[in-house]
Motif scaffolding. Structure first.
Motif, PDB file in Angstrom:
ATOM      1  N   THR A  37      -5.066   3.209   5.181  1.00 28.78           N
ATOM      2  CA  THR A  37      -3.801   3.321   4.619  1.00 28.78           C
ATOM      3  C   THR A  37      -3.352   1.696   3.781  1.00 28.78           C
ATOM      4  O   THR A  37      -4.613   1.195   3.528  1.00 28.78           O
ATOM      5  N   ARG A  38      -2.386   2.548   3.045  1.00 27.25           N
ATOM      6  CA  ARG A  38      -2.059   1.830   1.686  1.00 27.25           C
ATOM      7  C   ARG A  38      -0.554   1.378   1.474  1.00 27.25           C
ATOM      8  O   ARG A  38      -0.081   2.154   1.711  1.00 27.25           O
ATOM      9  N   VAL A 376      -5.795  -3.292   7.532  1.00 29.79           N
ATOM     10  CA  VAL A 376      -4.820  -3.908   5.803  1.00 29.79           C
ATOM     11  C   VAL A 376      -6.679  -4.730   5.338  1.00 29.79           C
ATOM     12  O   VAL A 376      -7.735  -5.351   6.032  1.00 29.79           O
ATOM     13  N   ALA A 377      -6.837  -4.037   4.563  1.00 28.73           N
ATOM     14  CA  ALA A 377      -8.232  -5.225   3.332  1.00 28.73           C
ATOM     15  C   ALA A 377      -7.966  -5.853   2.863  1.00 28.73           C
ATOM     16  O   ALA A 377      -7.110  -6.532   1.957  1.00 28.73           O
ATOM     17  N   GLY A 382      -2.437  -8.361  -2.700  1.00 26.19           N
ATOM     18  CA  GLY A 382      -1.397  -8.250  -2.736  1.00 26.19           C
ATOM     19  C   GLY A 382      -1.081  -7.157  -1.241  1.00 26.19           C
ATOM     20  O   GLY A 382       0.503  -7.772  -1.044  1.00 26.19           O
ATOM     21  N   GLN A 383      -1.905  -6.311  -0.519  1.00 23.44           N
ATOM     22  CA  GLN A 383      -1.620  -5.553   0.634  1.00 23.44           C
ATOM     23  C   GLN A 383      -1.616  -6.790   1.397  1.00 23.44           C
ATOM     24  O   GLN A 383      -0.617  -6.630   2.529  1.00 23.44           O
ATOM     25  N   VAL A 384      -2.260  -8.121   1.455  1.00 23.61           N
ATOM     26  CA  VAL A 384      -2.525  -9.009   2.258  1.00 23.61           C
ATOM     27  C   VAL A 384      -0.719  -9.581   2.437  1.00 23.61           C
ATOM     28  O   VAL A 384       0.173 -10.066   3.400  1.00 23.61           O
ATOM     29  N   ARG A 388       1.901  -9.155   5.105  1.00 26.50           N
ATOM     30  CA  ARG A 388       2.711 -11.017   5.737  1.00 26.50           C
ATOM     31  C   ARG A 388       4.251 -10.794   5.956  1.00 26.50           C
ATOM     32  O   ARG A 388       4.999 -11.690   6.407  1.00 26.50           O
ATOM     33  N   GLY A 389       4.981  -9.788   4.734  1.00 30.71           N
ATOM     34  CA  GLY A 389       6.248 -10.090   4.653  1.00 30.71           C
ATOM     35  C   GLY A 389       7.144  -9.098   5.443  1.00 30.71           C
ATOM     36  O   GLY A 389       7.905  -8.964   4.703  1.00 30.71           O
ATOM     37  N   SER A 390       6.204  -8.639   6.142  1.00 26.65           N
ATOM     38  CA  SER A 390       6.792  -7.580   7.138  1.00 26.65           C
ATOM     39  C   SER A 390       8.154  -8.249   7.679  1.00 26.65           C
ATOM     40  O   SER A 390       8.413  -9.644   8.062  1.00 26.65           O
TER      41      SER A 390
END
Length: 486
Positions: A37-38, A376-377, A382-384, A388-390
């Motif tokens: 997933t991205r 999550v990678a 950027g993905q992290v 965390r911005g959820s």
């Protein structure tokens, strides 16, 4: 040949076993497993998450009430997990301070040891907790000794009752969460299992008085759950009321292999392949086998005491009503070729776990998904940052439709994304293992479903991840500050 015979006996295709071993070996050699997933962005209110308007509520509740009356509802609760993780701090302190000297544990707590502080808090709060009653039954006077006698330096009774076999009684830490007392019901303790039944009847009971449940349980505790069911029926069944409760176990065909530290297939002491339960994604087969129509899915440890059940049932009705509305209003679209689910989400308060996101899958399609941190990678900043911005959190508060518009059961396996399986390091029997876990039940196992996220109040989420969570205000009657019925 013996390995192949064992796999065949369990119903695991040889090709599947080889796929798992190749995946495990690849990760073990240091290759990066590319996440399936991205993340595109977190789902937010107005962008993937709906906030129910007051004007909608009446219609949604009417839809749910009609489906409930017709007996279309069922509640599915995964309840096979052991409670051992609830007692991690206790086990850590018992290992460091085997003599249970309270003054030494208190000194460690004063020096910032969080585990020691949690154990001391537990000892002082147990008299007010329903769980404390179970300890008192096992060893009369233990609560007064632990909580009331500050001069007594010995906490070993606490270690023994939770962590050691005493007589014929297994340690409480080895029990499934569902069999532990969570709440008080009047002057009696009530297990998580019984509380799930007490809660569910408010939004499941049909016109014949029947409420339907399905619990997945561990084989070693199936008899205890059956006994607990008889107790729940005696305590909860009212006039004209009936509980239709089914149990199932994870299928051996869903078990998975592991690698030992030498990179070889892990084996048991007698040389057979070690086949382990492969995570809650394995329960997709159990969910399909319920034969349900509209099914509520909820974790065993997310519970509120009885005085909140009616209020909670209203929100269950809203979620179910939303699913029924969607099935009616969007049921003739091209999306009708996939199952639907409505997932309640709560505002993010820092609880560990997954959340709702817009995701781009391996085909480039954007969809709404529940994503866990392990997916999550970690090497992609950027993905992290996106994770965390959820703004919202997944409390596992789902209502799912298991039948197509013609009333036929969906073939749920068709909608699994196998690439969202995980490789994890585990410790078992004192040895390190690398194991395969199937795509999570509400993650990759439902990746191909149509998803609608709905914001629900934060108070509806009351998980018990550590034993001390049972002392939180939402679980503990604040008037119980003394021993009861002792």
């Amino acid at each position: 040949a013996a390995d192949r015979a064992q796999l065949s006996e369990c119903g695991i295709p040889l090709a599947e076993a080889e796929r798992q071993l190749a995946l495990l070996a690849g990760v073990d050699r240091g290759s990066e497993a590319k996440p399936a997933t991205r993340l595109l962005r977190p789902a937010t209110v107005g962008d993937g998450i709906e906030r129910i308007r007051e004007g909608e509520v009446s219609d949604l509740l009417e839809r749910a009430a009609e489906a409930q009356r017709l007996g279309r509802f069922l509640k599915f609760v995964p309840a096979s997990g052991a409670a051992s993780r609830m007692f991690r701090s206790l086990a850590t302190v018992a290992e460091r301070f085997p003599d249970g000297r309270r003054n030494e544990i208190r000194q460690a707590a004063d020096n910032g040891n969080a585990d020691a502080r949690e154990v001391l808090d537990l000892a002082s709060r147990l008299p007010a907790m329903a769980l404390g009653q179970e300890l008192e039954v096992r060893r009369s006077g233990v609560l007064a000794r632990l909580a009331g006698a500050a001069e007594d330096p010995d906490l070993t009774p606490l270690f023994e009752l939770f962590l050691a076999t005493t007589g014929k009684a297994a340690p409480l830490a080895s029990y499934p969460k569902g069999l532990l007392p969570f709440h008080w019901a009047g002057d009696l303790p009530r297990t998580a299992f019984a509380e799930q039944i007490a809660e569910g009847r408010h939004y499941l009971k049909d016109e014949s008085g029947t409420s339907r449940f399905h619990f997945t349980v561990a084989a070693d505790f199936r008899r205890q759950f059956a006994d607990a069911l008889e107790g729940a029926r005696r305590d909860l069944t009212g006039a004209g009321e009936r509980f239709d409760v089914a149990f199932s176990e994870q299928l051996p065909a869903t078990h998975a292999l592991g690698l030992d530290e030498a990179g070889r297939p892990a084996r048991t002491a007698d040389g057979r392949l070690l086949l382990r339960p492969s995570g809650h994604g394995a329960l997709l087969a159990n969910l399909a086998a319920t034969g349900g129509d509209i099914v509520f899915v909820k974790n065993i440890d997310n519970l509120l005491p009885e005085e909140r059940h009616a209020e909670l049932a209203r929100w269950k009705g809203i979620l179910a009503g939303k699913l029924l509305e969607v099935l009616t209003t969007r049921g003739l679209s091209e999306q009708d070729s996939r199952p639907w689910r409505v997932c309640g989400v709560v505002a993010n308060s820092g609880e560990p776990g997954g959340g709702p996101f817009w995701v781009e899958d391996t085909t480039g399609r954007a969809s709404l998904q529940i994503v866990e941190s392990a997916e999550v990678a970690v090497g992609d900043a950027g993905q992290v940052a996106l994770f965390r911005g959820s703004t919202h959190f997944n409390p596992v508060d789902l209502v799912v439709a298991l039948r197509d518009p013609a009333g036929r059961p969906w073939d749920l396996v068709r909608f699994v994304d196998p690439a969202r399986g995980l490789v994890a390091d585990k410790s078992e029997g004192g040895r390190r293992l690398r194991v395969y876990e199937r795509p999570g039940l509400w993650n990759g196992a439902m990746a191909g479903w149509n998803t609608l996220f709905v914001e629900v109040p934060a108070w509806t989420f009351a998980p018990v991840k550590t034993v001390l969570d049972l002392a939180r205000p939402e679980h503990l009657d604040p008037t119980r500050l003394r021993l009861r019925n002792l």
